[in-house]
Scaffold this active site. Structure first.
Site, PDB file in Angstrom:
ATOM      1  N   ASP A  71      18.747 -40.000  10.755  1.00 51.94           N
ATOM      2  CA  ASP A  71      19.165 -39.991  12.146  1.00 51.94           C
ATOM      3  C   ASP A  71      18.670 -41.286  12.799  1.00 51.94           C
ATOM      4  OD1 ASP A  71      20.293 -38.944  14.469  1.00 51.94           O
ATOM      5  OD2 ASP A  71      18.423 -38.009  15.082  1.00 51.94           O
ATOM      6  N   ASP A 112      18.340 -41.923  16.792  1.00 49.41           N
ATOM      7  CA  ASP A 112      17.468 -41.654  17.936  1.00 49.41           C
ATOM      8  C   ASP A 112      16.395 -40.641  17.568  1.00 49.41           C
ATOM      9  OD1 ASP A 112      18.673 -43.260  20.140  1.00 49.41           O
ATOM     10  OD2 ASP A 112      20.431 -42.082  19.608  1.00 49.41           O
TER      11      ASP A 112
END
Length: 267
Positions: free
Chosen positions: A15, A17
């Site tokens: 991922d 963020d």
């Protein structure tokens, strides 16, 4: 497969963020982690449920944060949605509520964007939701357009607090029409599988690194990947105990993987 086995050549999905950056700020150690992957030739893909930006835009944003990630290593829910629609109905039509990341991805697969009897209503992330656009989407869904949304996230982060995200606007359209969208992004494992196919990787030799138990870890699990939860984002160590599934490994941050990317489990 067990983590006790010697695994040649890991591929990393991660991922963005909460794992590599917070807003525009680098997570300490993320640059060293990515540099190690690049120096060793380890394949990796950065994933994001946010469909606002194109991979080129995201590359520029990450460069400002101090991370040099090639466009080919960035996979968004917009790209996953476009791949899904191309496989389902090639050269179709769609009414899009979203921004350039989504409209560009659909243009690139040959879709025509129209409000005249489209095959799909496609809802993505935007900071400029308009009453008129949502009303048009509702009426098209009522007339039979299939309802697709890039991701189910109800809120997104900002410096001032939460922002309404795709899932919240989808709920508004659902309430008005009685039609639930098909969500392509995390936690749908389709997002992981489309990213793996994009780089020719196999789930058996792939790790998913995320900061959320309810999206990153569960979608990695369901896609058949080993999973690592980092504690630099949404889910804390105590959060793990609230879920009926567990990540393969819990780390403070990706900085803990520096020096061990070839053998993250220490075997």
């Amino acid at each position: 497969m067990t983590t006790d086995e010697k695994i040649p050549g890991w591929t990393y999905l991660m991922d963005m963020d909460g794992v590599l950056v917070h807003e525009e700020h680098l997570v300490p150690g993320a640059d060293a982690f990515l540099a190690e992957l690049q120096e060793s030739g380890t394949p990796f893909v950065v994933l994001t449920n946010n469909s606002i930006r194109t991979p080129r835009d995201l590359r520029a944003r990450l460069l400002q944060s101090g991370l040099d990630i090639p466009e080919r290593s960035i996979w968004t829910s917009a790209l996953a949605t476009a791949t899904f629609l191309h496989n389902q109905r090639p050269d179709g039509t769609a009414y899009v509520v979203g921004e350039s990341g989504l409209t560009t991805a659909l243009h690139d697969i040959g879709y025509v964007l129209t409000d005249n009897d489209p095959d799909y209503v496609v809802l993505g992330e935007t900071r400029t939701y308009s009453f008129e656009a949502i009303t048009t989407a509702i009426r098209l869904v009522e007339r039979g357009a299939r309802f697709i949304a890039t991701n189910p996230d109800a809120t997104g982060p900002s410096r001032e607090g939460s922002l309404p995200a795709t899932g919240s606007v989808a709920a508004l359209i659902t309430r008005a029409t009685g039609r639930e969208p098909y969500y392509v992004g995390k936690p749908n494992p389709l997002m992981m599988r489309s990213a793996l196919r994009a780089i020719g990787a196999h789930s058996e030799h792939t790790l998913m690194i995320g900061d959320r138990m309810d999206t990153d870890v569960v979608s990695g699990l369901e896609a058949g990947l080993q999973t690592i939860l980092v504690l630099t984002g949404i889910s804390g160590r105590e959060t793990v105990e609230a879920f009926p599934y567990r990540p393969t490994l819990v780390l403070n941050s990706v900085a803990d993987l520096v020096g061990r990317t070839a053998d993250p489990f220490g075997h």
